[in-house]
Write a protein that holds these residues in place. Structure first.
Motif, short mmCIF file in Angstrom:
data_model
loop_
_atom_site.label_atom_id
_atom_site.label_comp_id
_atom_site.label_asym_id
_atom_site.label_seq_id
_atom_site.Cartn_x
_atom_site.Cartn_y
_atom_site.Cartn_z
N HIS A 133 8.37 7.14 -13.05
CA HIS A 133 7.65 6.07 -12.34
C HIS A 133 7.13 4.99 -13.29
N GLU A 134 6.75 5.37 -14.51
CA GLU A 134 6.25 4.38 -15.47
C GLU A 134 7.28 3.30 -15.76
N GLU A 135 8.54 3.65 -15.68
CA GLU A 135 9.62 2.70 -15.93
C GLU A 135 9.73 1.65 -14.82
N HIS A 136 9.03 1.86 -13.72
CA HIS A 136 9.13 0.98 -12.56
C HIS A 136 7.83 0.22 -12.28
N ILE A 137 6.94 0.13 -13.26
CA ILE A 137 5.71 -0.65 -13.09
C ILE A 137 6.08 -2.12 -12.91
N VAL A 138 5.41 -2.78 -11.96
CA VAL A 138 5.69 -4.19 -11.67
C VAL A 138 4.43 -5.03 -11.81
N HIS A 139 4.64 -6.29 -12.14
CA HIS A 139 3.56 -7.28 -12.20
C HIS A 139 4.09 -8.52 -11.50
N TRP A 140 3.84 -8.62 -10.22
CA TRP A 140 4.35 -9.74 -9.44
C TRP A 140 3.41 -10.91 -9.56
N VAL A 141 3.95 -12.07 -9.90
CA VAL A 141 3.17 -13.27 -10.11
C VAL A 141 2.39 -13.65 -8.86
N GLU B 57 -7.58 1.49 -14.83
CA GLU B 57 -6.74 0.42 -14.28
C GLU B 57 -5.59 1.00 -13.48
N VAL B 58 -5.31 0.36 -12.34
CA VAL B 58 -4.25 0.80 -11.45
C VAL B 58 -3.03 -0.10 -11.63
N PHE B 59 -1.86 0.53 -11.74
CA PHE B 59 -0.60 -0.18 -11.89
C PHE B 59 0.30 0.14 -10.71
N TYR B 60 0.83 -0.89 -10.10
CA TYR B 60 1.78 -0.71 -9.01
C TYR B 60 3.16 -0.47 -9.59
N THR B 61 3.92 0.37 -8.92
CA THR B 61 5.33 0.53 -9.27
C THR B 61 6.14 -0.04 -8.11
N ARG B 62 7.41 -0.19 -8.31
CA ARG B 62 8.27 -0.64 -7.22
C ARG B 62 8.80 0.55 -6.43
N VAL B 63 8.30 1.74 -6.72
CA VAL B 63 8.72 2.97 -6.05
C VAL B 63 7.90 3.14 -4.79
N SER B 64 8.60 3.21 -3.65
CA SER B 64 7.91 3.32 -2.37
C SER B 64 7.98 4.74 -1.82
N CYS B 65 7.08 4.99 -0.92
CA CYS B 65 7.12 6.24 -0.15
C CYS B 65 8.46 6.31 0.58
N ARG B 66 8.98 7.50 0.70
CA ARG B 66 10.29 7.69 1.36
C ARG B 66 10.27 7.23 2.82
N TYR B 67 9.11 7.14 3.42
CA TYR B 67 9.02 6.76 4.83
C TYR B 67 8.85 5.25 5.05
N LEU B 68 8.77 4.49 3.96
CA LEU B 68 8.67 3.04 4.11
C LEU B 68 10.06 2.47 4.36
N ASP B 69 10.19 1.75 5.45
CA ASP B 69 11.42 1.00 5.70
C ASP B 69 11.30 -0.25 4.84
N THR B 70 12.09 -0.33 3.78
CA THR B 70 11.93 -1.42 2.82
C THR B 70 12.45 -2.76 3.32
N CYS C 261 0.83 -1.21 0.00
CA CYS C 261 0.00 0.00 0.00
C CYS C 261 0.86 1.26 0.00
N CYS C 262 2.14 1.12 0.33
CA CYS C 262 3.05 2.27 0.37
C CYS C 262 3.82 2.45 -0.94
N LEU C 263 3.47 1.67 -1.95
CA LEU C 263 4.09 1.84 -3.26
C LEU C 263 3.32 2.88 -4.05
N HIS C 264 4.03 3.61 -4.89
CA HIS C 264 3.37 4.56 -5.78
C HIS C 264 2.61 3.76 -6.84
N LYS C 265 1.43 4.25 -7.15
CA LYS C 265 0.59 3.60 -8.14
C LYS C 265 0.28 4.60 -9.25
N LEU C 266 0.09 4.08 -10.44
CA LEU C 266 -0.30 4.89 -11.59
C LEU C 266 -1.64 4.39 -12.07
#
Length: 147
Positions: A135-143, A39-52, A27-32
């Motif tokens: 951010h578009e370059e970081h869209i992810v599709h996790w199986v 349609e919503v796309f998840y990116t692998r870019v997280s909020c700066r406050y997320l401890d990854t 939920c802390c990932l940026h979405k497009l």
């Protein structure tokens, strides 16, 4: 006897509500969102406050004040938040579905969500290291998204 996490969401205490979070960090990932389809796309870019590593917010009590578009989930608004992952305990419980076997409330182990490959641990990149226009370059599709 019914465990508290099987109760209707509206019946949960604040502590029980918070405990439903599996700690995946998605939920802390940026979405497009596609303007045409919605349609919503998840990116692998997280909020700066997320401890990854822990997949928890480092500024949780102040997150809404620090991040203008940070959404605080409540029993009143979570159903309208279609962007929540399909594995999210809040979505599962709202649909009357059981928590996944890797959920810490089921497994008894807070690291089970990470071992199952559901969390963003090792896969997220802080927004501090990504140009906002890329951010578009970081869209992810996790199986495992529907596990």
């Amino acid at each position: 006897m019914i465990d508290w996490w099987q109760q209707p969401l509206a019946a949960l205490t604040d502590a029980q509500w918070e405990a439903l979070c599996d700690g995946c960090g998605r939920c802390c990932l940026h979405k497009l969102q596609d303007e045409d389809s919605g349609e919503v796309f998840y990116t692998r870019v997280s909020c700066r406050y997320l401890d990854t590593d822990s997949c928890r917010c480092t500024q949780y009590p102040r997150r809404s004040a620090l991040v203008a578009d940070c959404v605080t989930l409540t029993p009143d608004n979570f159903e309208a938040l279609e962007w929540l992952p399909t594995t999210c305990a809040y979505r599962l419980r709202a649909r009357g579905e059981p928590l996944r076997e890797w959920h810490p409330l089921v497994s008894g182990d807070p690291d089970s969500v990470h071992r199952a490959g559901i969390s963003v641990r090792g896969r997220a990149l802080s927004e501090d290291h990504v140009h906002p226009d890329s951010h578009e370059e970081h869209i992810v599709h996790w199986v495992e998204e529907d596990n």
